[in-house]
Design a protein around this motif. Structure first.
Motif, mmCIF file in Angstrom:
data_model
loop_
_atom_site.group_PDB
_atom_site.id
_atom_site.type_symbol
_atom_site.label_atom_id
_atom_site.label_comp_id
_atom_site.label_asym_id
_atom_site.label_seq_id
_atom_site.Cartn_x
_atom_site.Cartn_y
_atom_site.Cartn_z
ATOM 1 N N ARG A 24 -157.243 -11.933 2.721
ATOM 2 C CA ARG A 24 -157.799 -11.197 1.473
ATOM 3 C C ARG A 24 -157.019 -10.278 0.761
ATOM 4 N N ARG A 25 -156.292 -9.586 1.675
ATOM 5 C CA ARG A 25 -155.135 -8.523 1.090
ATOM 6 C C ARG A 25 -154.150 -9.339 0.553
ATOM 7 N N ARG A 27 -154.176 -12.418 -0.592
ATOM 8 C CA ARG A 27 -154.520 -13.002 -2.024
ATOM 9 C C ARG A 27 -154.616 -11.940 -3.266
ATOM 10 N N ARG A 28 -155.259 -10.761 -3.041
ATOM 11 C CA ARG A 28 -155.271 -9.751 -3.985
ATOM 12 C C ARG A 28 -153.584 -9.281 -4.264
#
Length: 423
Positions: A24-25, A27-28
């Motif tokens: 998730r990090r 992708r962010r």
């Protein structure tokens, strides 16, 4: 451990959670990096990726190309990119235009350089004289440079009517479109599309008089200025009809009127030049009609008649297939596209351009394989196809477009014996 959970299970669960958080990090971080990337860099990445695909396809066809009127077998890229009309542009770049029209054995005007306008070949000639580089690689360089400029301007044009992601996907559709290999061969299309896109951008911004220098160059690059004059005129009519809610100051009325009239005059400029130099007033139209003669013979230019003649000719060639019905369906399809909810998203001005250019094609051009190339100036309408945000739609459309490149190169660009399907 309690409830049957072992230490190993807990460790794996913890690792999975940390892995998910890490993804998730990442992708962010990618999203942030994308948002910080300048718009022009995004456009150029799309453009370069598309050129890699088109170049690979062109090289593949060049490798299997047999001997033909322009090259030896398996020509290099530059030679393969200067066949067909590219050779006419080479002749113009080298020796200019004839002062006497060629006459066939039947007494009709034959094919000559007068069917091709001078801005593109003379630009390449000027660069050749400055650099000493031969015509073929410089012609490809000019085309690619103009195509990159068109992609950048198209993004700016679409941002007036569409959100960022949709505008960028419109650029992707343009760059990967079935005829996009033409953006990197010795044809004037790239230069014409660049000038056209700049004019449409100024029209949308209501900067009418700054269009005129661009219109002057466009009018001597490719046919189409008369369609632009009609689009400007339709734009003026729309502004007049909506002046109650959208003020139409007198100075803008004057400016748009001057722009429309000047564009119309410039639209017949090359006809006048050809007539004066050759001493024959119909030099340009007679030369253009020479390319139609192998299909339907020689005859005068009668507006809107060519599509009826074409429908009859192609119906005979196909053994009675109702080609005319296909033409009608194509026109109806364009109308549905422009009037539908997706079409309304691109605004009035770009749809008016679509109407004006379609009418222009119907008025003066004979339908044949090169008609696909003549449809390229409708490229702003790709914004309509870019409206749906479905990933399946977008990926599927790009794949269809790349397959279309292969089909167009196979049927129109690659020379296979006596070829009836010129690009």
């Amino acid at each position: 451990m309690a409830d049957g959970l072992t230490v190993g299970d807990a460790t794996r669960a913890s690792s999975a959670g940390e892995g998910g958080a890490g993804r998730r990090r990442a992708r962010r971080a990618l999203v942030v990096r994308y948002r910080l990337t300048p718009w022009w860099a995004r456009v150029l990445v799309v453009f370069v990726a598309s050129r890699i695909v088109s170049t690979a396809l062109l090289l593949g066809f060049a490798r299997v190309q047999g001997p033909n009127a322009w090259t030896l077998p398996s020509p290099d890229y530059a030679s393969f990119a200067t066949i067909w009309d590219g050779h006419w542009y080479y002749i113009i770049s080298a020796v200019g235009y004839p002062t006497t029209l060629p006459i066939t054995s039947t007494g009709n005007v034959g094919e000559s350089a007068w069917a091709f306008m001078p801005v593109y070949p003379f630009t390449v000639r000027a660069l050749t004289e400055l650099t000493g580089v031969p015509f073929a690689p410089l012609a490809v360089f000019v085309s690619v440079l103009c195509a990159a400029g068109t992609a950048l301007l198209l993004h700016r044009l679409m941002r007036h009517v569409l959100p960022e992601g949709t505008a960028l996907f419109t650029v992707a559709l343009f760059c990967f479109s079935p005829l996009s290999p033409l953006l990197q061969v010795a044809y004037a299309e790239s230069m014409f599309l660049l000038l056209l896109c700049a004019c449409l951008l100024l029209l949308v911004r209501r900067q009418y008089l700054p269009m005129l220098p661009l219109v002057a160059a466009l009018s001597f690059t490719r046919p189409g200025a008369l369609a632009l004059a009609l689009a400007i005129g339709l734009h003026a009519v729309h502004r007049w009809s909506t002046r109650a809610r959208d003020p139409f100051p007198r100075r803008e009325m004057i400016a748009v009127s001057v722009s429309a009239v000047t564009t119309a005059v410039l639209g017949v400029g090359w006809l006048i030049v050809a007539g004066v130099v050759t001493g024959r007033p119909d030099a340009y139209t007679a030369t253009e009609l020479a390319w139609r003669a192998p299909y339907v013979g020689y005859g005068p230019l009668v507006p809107f008649s060519a599509w009826f003649e074409g429908a009859a000719f192609w119906s005979r060639m196909s053994g009675g297939f109702p080609v005319g019905a296909l033409f009608v369906l194509a026109v109806l399809g364009l109308a549905v596209l422009l009037l539908g909810p997706w079409g309304r998203r691109i605004g009035v001005d770009l749809r008016l351009w679509g109407v004006a250019y379609a009418l222009y094609l119907l008025a003066v051009f004979f339908p044949q394989s090169s008609t696909w190339r003549l449809l390229m100036p409708l490229f702003p309408l790709l914004g309509i196809l870019a409206v749906p945000r479905s990933r399946v739609w977008r990926v599927g459309l790009l794949l269809v477009f790349v397959a279309g490149q292969f089909a167009w190169l196979y049927y129109s660009w690659w020379v296979d014996g006596y070829d009836w399907t010129p690009p």
